[in-house]
Design an enzyme around this catalytic site. Structure first.
Site, mmCIF file in Angstrom:
data_model
loop_
_atom_site.group_PDB
_atom_site.id
_atom_site.type_symbol
_atom_site.label_atom_id
_atom_site.label_comp_id
_atom_site.label_asym_id
_atom_site.label_seq_id
_atom_site.Cartn_x
_atom_site.Cartn_y
_atom_site.Cartn_z
ATOM 1 N N TYR A 1 -9.725 0.345 1.868
ATOM 2 C CA TYR A 1 -10.998 -0.718 0.959
ATOM 3 C C TYR A 1 -11.968 -0.170 1.229
ATOM 4 O O TYR A 1 -13.176 0.462 0.836
ATOM 5 C CB TYR A 1 -10.487 -1.620 0.478
ATOM 6 C CG TYR A 1 -11.351 -1.760 -0.557
ATOM 7 C CD1 TYR A 1 -11.122 -1.431 -1.453
ATOM 8 C CD2 TYR A 1 -12.382 -3.192 -0.341
ATOM 9 C CE1 TYR A 1 -12.118 -2.434 -2.788
ATOM 10 C CE2 TYR A 1 -12.705 -2.915 -1.319
ATOM 11 C CZ TYR A 1 -12.257 -3.089 -2.188
ATOM 12 O OH TYR A 1 -12.657 -3.653 -3.329
HETATM 13 N N1 LIG Z 1 -14.017 -8.676 -8.584
HETATM 14 C C1 LIG Z 1 -14.697 -8.534 -7.586
HETATM 15 O O1 LIG Z 1 -14.539 -9.263 -7.074
HETATM 16 C C2 LIG Z 1 -14.887 -6.837 -7.635
HETATM 17 C C3 LIG Z 1 -15.552 -7.152 -6.188
HETATM 18 C C4 LIG Z 1 -16.165 -5.828 -5.469
HETATM 19 C C5 LIG Z 1 -15.935 -4.450 -6.069
HETATM 20 N N2 LIG Z 1 -15.483 -4.843 -7.286
HETATM 21 C C6 LIG Z 1 -15.000 -3.432 -7.531
HETATM 22 O O2 LIG Z 1 -14.570 -3.641 -8.664
HETATM 23 C C7 LIG Z 1 -14.086 -2.826 -9.885
HETATM 24 C C8 LIG Z 1 -13.427 -3.414 -10.708
HETATM 25 O O3 LIG Z 1 -12.454 -4.103 -10.486
HETATM 26 P P1 LIG Z 1 -11.865 -5.444 -11.144
HETATM 27 O O4 LIG Z 1 -12.091 -6.886 -10.245
HETATM 28 O O5 LIG Z 1 -12.428 -6.156 -12.454
HETATM 29 O O6 LIG Z 1 -10.746 -5.387 -10.487
HETATM 30 P P2 LIG Z 1 -9.432 -5.800 -12.167
HETATM 31 O O7 LIG Z 1 -9.668 -6.710 -13.168
HETATM 32 O O8 LIG Z 1 -8.113 -5.725 -11.498
HETATM 33 O O9 LIG Z 1 -9.703 -4.188 -12.808
HETATM 34 C C9 LIG Z 1 -9.281 -3.322 -12.549
HETATM 35 C C10 LIG Z 1 -9.629 -1.688 -13.427
HETATM 36 O O10 LIG Z 1 -9.512 -0.542 -12.416
HETATM 37 C C11 LIG Z 1 -7.915 -0.073 -13.163
HETATM 38 N N3 LIG Z 1 -7.583 1.156 -12.817
HETATM 39 C C12 LIG Z 1 -6.775 0.921 -11.570
HETATM 40 N N4 LIG Z 1 -6.350 2.203 -11.208
HETATM 41 C C13 LIG Z 1 -6.894 2.930 -11.944
HETATM 42 C C14 LIG Z 1 -6.537 4.303 -12.147
HETATM 43 N N5 LIG Z 1 -5.882 4.921 -10.888
HETATM 44 N N6 LIG Z 1 -7.162 5.096 -13.057
HETATM 45 C C15 LIG Z 1 -7.843 3.859 -14.118
HETATM 46 N N7 LIG Z 1 -7.530 3.483 -14.108
HETATM 47 C C16 LIG Z 1 -7.471 2.365 -13.014
HETATM 48 C C17 LIG Z 1 -7.522 -0.861 -14.126
HETATM 49 O O11 LIG Z 1 -6.433 -0.752 -14.977
HETATM 50 P P3 LIG Z 1 -5.164 -0.387 -15.306
HETATM 51 O O12 LIG Z 1 -4.631 -1.230 -13.863
HETATM 52 O O13 LIG Z 1 -4.775 -0.410 -16.341
HETATM 53 O O14 LIG Z 1 -5.420 1.500 -15.255
HETATM 54 C C18 LIG Z 1 -8.526 -2.126 -14.894
HETATM 55 O O15 LIG Z 1 -8.892 -2.413 -15.855
HETATM 56 C C19 LIG Z 1 -12.706 -1.329 -8.830
HETATM 57 O O16 LIG Z 1 -13.664 -0.892 -8.720
HETATM 58 C C20 LIG Z 1 -13.341 -3.073 -7.964
HETATM 59 O O17 LIG Z 1 -12.882 -2.604 -6.418
HETATM 60 C C21 LIG Z 1 -14.339 -5.687 -7.603
#
Ligand SMILES: NC(=O)c1ccc[n+]([C@@H]2O[C@H](COP(=O)([O-])OP(=O)(O)OC[C@H]3O[C@@H](n4cnc5c(N)ncnc54)[C@H](OP(=O)(O)O)[C@@H]3O)[C@@H](O)[C@H]2O)c1
Length: 256
Positions: A160
């Site tokens: 990651y």
């Molecule tokens: N939340 C945090 O604390 C945090 C911190 C640092 C970075 N981030 C980053 O923020 C971004 C959003 O994450 P989140 O926290 O909002 O998590 P989340 O609610 O799990 O959202 C992840 C999103 O990515 C989509 N996704 C995953 N794999 C995919 C694929 N192969 N193709 C297309 N879509 C895909 C999922 O949709 P489907 O399953 O419908 O495809 C979902 O809409 C990510 O890049 C994550 O690494 C989050």
């Protein structure tokens, strides 16, 4: 409404990872700021519901099912946008996935491949096709979602961490290469934000919540809309002299 209230007025914006969390929050924030949206992820029902709700509030929204790890899907997403709206002004490449916490020497190849395929190759796939389209539109703005894990390391999440560092590398490379074409490329590095990914993580690792909050100066997780606001600003013309940057949206986490 004044342009100050709607800084993304009429801009055509693609958002990946829009079916939940930060991406769904971005759909709401970008729509409020006047953008015309193409929402994308793999779960169609989620996208359909969100697009429907935003349309009821007056937004212009369509959706495309796409797996960002597949170049053809990323191309189809951009082609849909160009066919439907005739342009692409901005993209928020936000789709991402996490990984089970495992010591590096015990992490198998599949885990590495899977997280790199979504987080790094996914951004690569979108970036290539979006830039090709933006070159025909006279410019644009792209924001890629990295992470605090793209700026500093943490234990037992090596793939990651590598994938999110790669996002920042791709961001800088693209920014430098296309600056003269009026295409700005930036990244955001969220700290802890409330989302399904994080909820699932804490459900599997209850001790991680306390640790995460202890390492956050603001002692709380972000509302996903607080993260989306940063992406919206970077996509807007208000950030016209910002490119190649990574904006930490982490409540001070990396300032420590
Ligand atoms: N939340 C945090 O604390 C945090 C911190 C640092 C970075 N981030 C980053 O923020 C971004 C959003 O994450 P989140 O926290 O909002 O998590 P989340 O609610 O799990 O959202 C992840 C999103 O990515 C989509 N996704 C995953 N794999 C995919 C694929 N192969 N193709 C297309 N879509 C895909 C999922 O949709 P489907 O399953 O419908 O495809 C979902 O809409 C990510 O890049 C994550 O690494 C989050």
């Amino acid at each position: 409404m004044s342009d100050t209230a709607v800084p993304l007025r009429d801009k055509v914006v693609v958002i990946t990872g829009a079916s939940s969390g930060i991406g769904a929050a971005a759909a709401r924030v970008f729509a409020r700021q006047g953008a015309r949206l193409v929402l994308s992820a793999r779960r169609e029902e989620r996208l359909r519901e969100l697009a429907g709700r935003l349309r009821e509030q007056g937004a212009t929204v369509s959706h495309v099912v796409a797996d960002v790890s597949r170049s053809d899907d990323a191309l189809a997403l951009v082609e849909h946008t160009m066919d439907r709206y005739g342009r692409l002004d901005a993209a928020f490449n936000n789709a991402g996935t996490a990984i089970e916490k495992t010591p590096l020497h015990l992490t198998d190849d599949d885990a590495y491949e899977q997280v790199m395929a979504t987080n790094a190759r996914g951004v690569w796939n979108c970036l290539r096709h979006e830039i090709a389209a933006m070159l025909t539109c006279g410019g644009g703005a792209i924001v890629n979602t990295s992470s605090v894990g793209g700026l500093v390391a943490s234990s037992v999440a090596a793939p990651y961490i590598a994938s999110k560092h790669a996002v920042i590398g791709l961001t800088k490379a693209a920014a430098v290469e296309y600056a003269a074409h009026d295409i700005r490329v930036n990244a955001i590095a969220p700290g802890l934000a409330r989302s399904e990914m994080v909820d699932e993580w804490f459900a599997r690792h209850p001790e991680a919540r306390e640790t995460a909050l202890r390492s956050a100066p603001q002692r709380r997780a972000a509302d996903p809309e607080e993260v989306a606001e940063a992406a919206a600003w970077l996509c807007s013309d208000r950030a016209s002299f910002v490119t190649g940057a990574t904006l930490a949206v982490d409540g001070g986490r990396t300032a420590w």
